[in-house]
Design a protein around this motif. Structure first.
Motif, PDB file in Angstrom:
ATOM      1  N   ALA A  42       0.836  -1.220  -0.020  1.00 57.69           N
ATOM      2  CA  ALA A  42      -0.076   0.387   0.124  1.00 57.69           C
ATOM      3  C   ALA A  42       1.034   1.515  -0.153  1.00 57.69           C
ATOM      4  N   ASP A  43       2.133   1.293   0.340  1.00 62.00           N
ATOM      5  CA  ASP A  43       2.951   2.203   0.574  1.00 62.00           C
ATOM      6  C   ASP A  43       3.610   2.147  -0.437  1.00 62.00           C
ATOM      7  N   HIS A  44       3.588   2.252  -1.901  1.00 57.84           N
ATOM      8  CA  HIS A  44       4.008   1.924  -3.013  1.00 57.84           C
ATOM      9  C   HIS A  44       3.306   2.225  -3.920  1.00 57.84           C
ATOM     10  N   PRO A  45       3.500   2.581  -5.656  1.00 56.84           N
ATOM     11  CA  PRO A  45       2.873   3.702  -6.122  1.00 56.84           C
ATOM     12  C   PRO A  45       1.851   1.767  -7.028  1.00 56.84           C
ATOM     13  N   VAL A  46       1.198   1.636  -7.499  1.00 54.48           N
ATOM     14  CA  VAL A  46       0.022   0.699  -8.348  1.00 54.48           C
ATOM     15  C   VAL A  46       1.540   0.464  -9.537  1.00 54.48           C
ATOM     16  N   PHE A  47       1.985   1.664 -10.475  1.00 49.28           N
ATOM     17  CA  PHE A  47       2.912   1.694 -11.334  1.00 49.28           C
ATOM     18  C   PHE A  47       3.900   0.732 -10.993  1.00 49.28           C
ATOM     19  N   VAL A  48       4.068   0.929 -10.087  1.00 47.67           N
ATOM     20  CA  VAL A  48       5.860   0.500  -9.568  1.00 47.67           C
ATOM     21  C   VAL A  48       5.512  -1.247  -9.396  1.00 47.67           C
ATOM     22  N   VAL A  49       4.863  -1.611  -8.233  1.00 46.18           N
ATOM     23  CA  VAL A  49       4.600  -2.749  -7.592  1.00 46.18           C
ATOM     24  C   VAL A  49       4.271  -3.464  -9.085  1.00 46.18           C
ATOM     25  N   THR A  50       3.230  -2.987  -9.745  1.00 47.16           N
ATOM     26  CA  THR A  50       3.333  -3.981 -10.816  1.00 47.16           C
ATOM     27  C   THR A  50       3.786  -3.789 -11.666  1.00 47.16           C
ATOM     28  N   THR A  51       4.573  -3.362 -12.126  1.00 47.11           N
ATOM     29  CA  THR A  51       5.438  -3.476 -13.759  1.00 47.11           C
ATOM     30  C   THR A  51       6.507  -4.630 -12.569  1.00 47.11           C
ATOM     31  N   LEU A  52       6.811  -4.155 -11.289  1.00 47.41           N
ATOM     32  CA  LEU A  52       7.994  -5.227 -10.787  1.00 47.41           C
ATOM     33  C   LEU A  52       7.097  -6.989 -10.608  1.00 47.41           C
ATOM     34  N   CYS A  53       6.181  -7.032 -10.617  1.00 52.76           N
ATOM     35  CA  CYS A  53       5.457  -8.357 -10.492  1.00 52.76           C
ATOM     36  C   CYS A  53       5.587  -9.120 -11.693  1.00 52.76           C
ATOM     37  N   ARG A  54       5.697  -7.982 -12.461  1.00 52.03           N
ATOM     38  CA  ARG A  54       5.698  -8.493 -14.025  1.00 52.03           C
ATOM     39  C   ARG A  54       6.923  -8.749 -14.496  1.00 52.03           C
ATOM     40  N   LEU A  55       7.993  -8.038 -14.431  1.00 57.13           N
ATOM     41  CA  LEU A  55      10.255  -8.290 -14.330  1.00 57.13           C
ATOM     42  C   LEU A  55      10.440  -9.585 -13.268  1.00 57.13           C
ATOM     43  N   LEU A  99      14.278  -7.396 -15.909  1.00 62.59           N
ATOM     44  CA  LEU A  99      14.047  -6.869 -14.478  1.00 62.59           C
ATOM     45  C   LEU A  99      15.301  -6.211 -14.321  1.00 62.59           C
ATOM     46  N   TYR A 100      16.161  -6.598 -14.414  1.00 59.46           N
ATOM     47  CA  TYR A 100      17.723  -5.972 -14.749  1.00 59.46           C
ATOM     48  C   TYR A 100      17.746  -4.906 -15.588  1.00 59.46           C
ATOM     49  N   THR A 101      17.704  -5.245 -17.277  1.00 62.96           N
ATOM     50  CA  THR A 101      17.473  -4.402 -17.958  1.00 62.96           C
ATOM     51  C   THR A 101      16.508  -3.231 -17.853  1.00 62.96           C
ATOM     52  N   GLN A 102      15.673  -3.447 -16.733  1.00 63.46           N
ATOM     53  CA  GLN A 102      14.597  -2.341 -16.686  1.00 63.46           C
ATOM     54  C   GLN A 102      15.160  -1.818 -15.759  1.00 63.46           C
ATOM     55  N   LEU A 103      15.612  -1.871 -14.961  1.00 69.73           N
ATOM     56  CA  LEU A 103      15.787  -1.230 -13.767  1.00 69.73           C
ATOM     57  C   LEU A 103      17.038  -0.304 -13.840  1.00 69.73           C
ATOM     58  N   ASN A 104      17.513  -0.975 -14.995  1.00 73.49           N
ATOM     59  CA  ASN A 104      18.995   0.019 -15.415  1.00 73.49           C
ATOM     60  C   ASN A 104      19.033   0.526 -16.210  1.00 73.49           C
ATOM     61  N   ARG A 105      17.426   0.667 -17.251  1.00 72.58           N
ATOM     62  CA  ARG A 105      17.639   1.489 -18.111  1.00 72.58           C
ATOM     63  C   ARG A 105      16.288   2.116 -18.043  1.00 72.58           C
ATOM     64  N   ALA A 106      15.520   1.749 -18.087  1.00 74.81           N
ATOM     65  CA  ALA A 106      13.915   2.590 -18.417  1.00 74.81           C
ATOM     66  C   ALA A 106      13.537   3.237 -16.980  1.00 74.81           C
ATOM     67  N   TYR A 107      13.828   3.012 -15.971  1.00 80.94           N
ATOM     68  CA  TYR A 107      13.453   2.936 -14.069  1.00 80.94           C
ATOM     69  C   TYR A 107      14.469   3.299 -13.518  1.00 80.94           C
ATOM     70  N   LEU A 108      15.530   3.028 -14.551  1.00 81.04           N
ATOM     71  CA  LEU A 108      16.996   4.188 -13.750  1.00 81.04           C
ATOM     72  C   LEU A 108      16.476   5.413 -12.856  1.00 81.04           C
ATOM     73  N   LYS A 109      15.983   6.712 -13.642  1.00 78.40           N
ATOM     74  CA  LYS A 109      15.670   7.778 -12.879  1.00 78.40           C
ATOM     75  C   LYS A 109      14.641   7.981 -12.034  1.00 78.40           C
ATOM     76  N   GLU A 110      13.457   6.770 -11.835  1.00 77.25           N
ATOM     77  CA  GLU A 110      12.420   7.096 -11.176  1.00 77.25           C
ATOM     78  C   GLU A 110      12.879   7.059 -10.116  1.00 77.25           C
ATOM     79  N   PRO A 111      12.761   7.747  -8.724  1.00 79.24           N
ATOM     80  CA  PRO A 111      13.129   6.912  -7.519  1.00 79.24           C
ATOM     81  C   PRO A 111      12.105   6.493  -6.363  1.00 79.24           C
ATOM     82  N   ASN A 112      11.023   5.622  -7.236  1.00 76.62           N
ATOM     83  CA  ASN A 112       9.603   5.091  -6.554  1.00 76.62           C
ATOM     84  C   ASN A 112      10.673   3.715  -6.879  1.00 76.62           C
ATOM     85  N   PHE A 113      10.936   3.417  -7.825  1.00 80.34           N
ATOM     86  CA  PHE A 113      12.045   1.566  -7.758  1.00 80.34           C
ATOM     87  C   PHE A 113      12.900   1.738  -7.204  1.00 80.34           C
TER      88      PHE A 113
END
Length: 618
Positions: A203-216, A276-290
């Motif tokens: 509940a303390d984390h955004p839906v977009f972050v949680v669902t994206t990480l569920c998939r990755l 999981l690695y490539t997205q957190l290292n590139r697409a979402y690297l500047k997303e602090p919620n991740f």
């Protein structure tokens, strides 16, 4: 356009603005583009989410501010660069806007069943269908399926026109797929989107972050790079969600498990963890919620891969190396992996029979930093003897007595010695030494004293260290071989007896004659036995209490008597430090013959008196 008054339709739950616009236009018997124009705006301004266009739309449709706000929350409103506000949270735009428009065909069919009007005029597009991580209609248990694909925004969101094109297929069931029972993931996401409720720590984390990480995370767990069909996608999200909702510890454990399967030389983090690695290292690297989840993955990576200080891992520079692999360590210190392996196994840093490749055999870099720094400085026996001024036999004796310890005892390592150990020993033993003339026969080297009196070298060195024995340094002879002790003081030392304990309580001092013969280089047992039986070497015949066999036995006095009377090439080499070949040349040039009374051949045994001058034993 029709000019008589027409009532506006009631918005369907979760309906988007563009869907409602299409249904409103059908009520006025026109299309969306024309209706917006009549409102005093343009379809482009509405697509651009112009605030004035929204206001004109709301007034025309007679929507209350609350209803309009709810509709926009399900539509998604731009919130800066590549961001949209959706259901009160920020999302990356591409998570909601895609050329592929999806939906639930059962919901659309249900809309059409409630009226006799043309189906496309009453079908409503729900906002949750836009979100790419929504994969199932919870109400019907039907997968969210692609309905159309259009690149141009004007045509993509002309909902009425697109629904008119697909309505026959929707009604015929052409879009239908096997239904599934909603999973825990589906139900959780549906509740979060509906009213924001969430009983989990997520509940303390955004839906977009949680669902994206569920998939990755699910892709990493199932070793799937992409979801090729909806069934696979469902398994992926649910697998990831089951771990995510269990907490950070469960996430860490799951990632550790995935990392533990990386046993191939090419199994780097990008391959092991996939998207999981490539997205957190590139697409979402500047997303602090991740960041909280990125930090977990980074810690796992650093616990399973040998990154060097200065390497950048998921956006952070590593200040200090944590792990080495056999390969990275060998490259860093400039030695071969086979050589390094011996040291690391002996140090307990790696296992001996680890079948993994060199790049995956890991060990703690900091705990073994001293060892790694030391290995390139180690030397072989020749360099060690040169540094400490010792003969070959002296170095061997020091090692056997455990006075000097090689850094490793692995036989295949050719350079096991620390020069500093040898130099320190010489410095310690020669401290306070008095000068001794090189021709003074009342002094002898430490090894010669040990061999002559059968005293342990470590025992003699302890006496020197404890200042219980006078120590001298021969003039012109530096290093260990120049350290000498008085023969008179050596004579006063009582050798420690060696015992064999028998069943009859008899204690035998010394050693078997055959073993003694081998120790002095006479490996042919028959030759040494002949010396005994001819009366030239003293020994007594016993029955060994352990083996129950008859054998010749030599006590310390017998062995000392042999050394006083005879020498062999082995004992000569130990006493002089000269190589056996050098000694052979000296004996030949001095015309010294082996001991052979009455022509009897006893091998390479010489009378000590015959070789004293030739071999420099005076």
């Amino acid at each position: 356009m029709t000019n008589f008054p027409i009532s506006s339709p009631t918005p369907v739950t979760r309906e988007t603005l563009y869907s409602y616009l299409a249904r409103l236009a059908s009520n006025w018997q026109t299309d969306a583009v024309e209706l917006v124009y009549d409102m005093g705006a343009s379809f482009k301004r509405l697509l651009d989410q112009d605030e004035e266009a929204h206001e004109l739309f709301s007034r025309w449709a007679k929507l209350s501010p609350e209803v309009m706000a709810e509709m926009l929350s399900w539509t998604g409103v731009r919130a800066g660069n590549v961001r949209m506000e959706f259901r009160g949270e920020l999302y990356v735009s591409r998570a909601l806007r895609n050329p592929v428009i999806r939906g639930c065909p059962m919901c659309l069919r249900e809309d059409a069943a409630e009226t006799d009007r043309p189906a496309h005029e009453v079908m409503a597009m729900r906002g949750d269908w836009q979100f790419r991580e929504v994969i199932l209609c919870v109400r019907h248990g039907h997968p969210i399926v692609p309905l159309w694909r259009v690149t141009a925004l004007r045509d993509r969101f002309n909902i009425g026109a697109r629904l008119q094109e697909i309505a026959p297929d929707v009604l015929s069931g052409a879009f239908d797929q096997p239904m599934r029972t909603p999973s825990a993931y589906d139900l959780w996401l549906d509740r979060r989107l509906e009213d924001g409720s969430d009983p989990t720590w997520l509940a303390d984390h955004p839906v977009f972050v949680v669902t994206t990480l569920c998939r990755l995370l699910g892709q990493a767990l199932l070793n799937e790079d992409s979801s090729e069909d909806e069934h696979v996608s469902d398994r992926v999200h649910l697998s990831g969600f089951d771990i995510m909702r269990a907490g950070e510890g469960a996430i860490r454990d799951a990632l550790d498990h995935v990392a533990s399967l990386a046993t191939d030389a090419q199994d780097e983090p990008s391959k092991t963890f996939g998207p999981l690695y490539t997205q957190l290292n590139r697409a979402y690297l500047k997303e602090p919620n991740f960041d909280p989840f990125r930090n977990i993955l980074r810690e796992v990576i650093l616990d399973h891969w040998p990154f060097a200080d200065g390497d950048v891992i998921l956006g952070q520079t590593l200040p200090q190396r944590r792990l080495h692999s056999l390969r990275t360590a060998a490259l860093e210190i400039g030695v071969g992996t086979t050589l390094l392996e011996h040291f690391l196994i002996e140090a307990g840093a790696i296992c001996k029979n680890d079948p993994r490749p060199e790049s995956r055999r890991l060990f703690d870099a900091q705990d073994n930093a001293e060892l790694l720094a030391e290995i390139p400085t180690l030397v072989g026996p020749i360099a060690m003897r040169t540094a400490m001024g010792a003969t070959q036999m002296e170095l061997i004796a020091l090692a056997e007595a455990d006075v000097l310890r090689p850094r490793t005892r692995a036989k295949k390592v050719k350079k096991p010695w620390r020069v500093s150990d040898g130099v320190a020993l010489v410095s310690e033993l020669s401290d306070g030494a008095i000068a001794v003339d090189d021709d003074d026969t009342h002094w002898e080297t430490l090894l010669h004293a040990c061999r002559r009196r059968k005293i342990g070298l470590n025992d003699l060195i302890e006496r020197v260290r404890d200042k219980r024995m006078t120590v001298g340094q021969r003039n012109g002879e530096v290093g260990f071989h120049g350290i000498v002790v008085p023969k008179s003081e050596v004579e006063a030392i009582t050798p420690k007896p060696v015992f064999i304990h028998g069943t009859d309580s008899e204690e035998l001092r010394g050693m078997a004659a055959a073993a003694f013969g081998r120790s002095v280089g006479l490996r042919d047992g028959g030759v040494f036995q002949a010396l005994i039986e001819a009366g030239h070497v003293s020994a007594r015949r016993i029955i060994n209490p352990r083996t129950k066999r008859k054998q010749y036995w030599m006590e310390p006095e017998d062995m000392a008597s042999f050394h006083l009377q005879f020498v062999t090439l082995t004992t000569l080499s130990a006493e002089t430090g000269l190589h056996r070949n050098t000694l052979k040349g000296l004996l030949a040039s001095g015309k010294v013959s082996s001991f052979s009374p009455d022509g009897q051949d006893f091998g390479a045994v010489y009378l000590r008196d015959d070789v004293i001058k030739v071999a420099g034993l005076e």
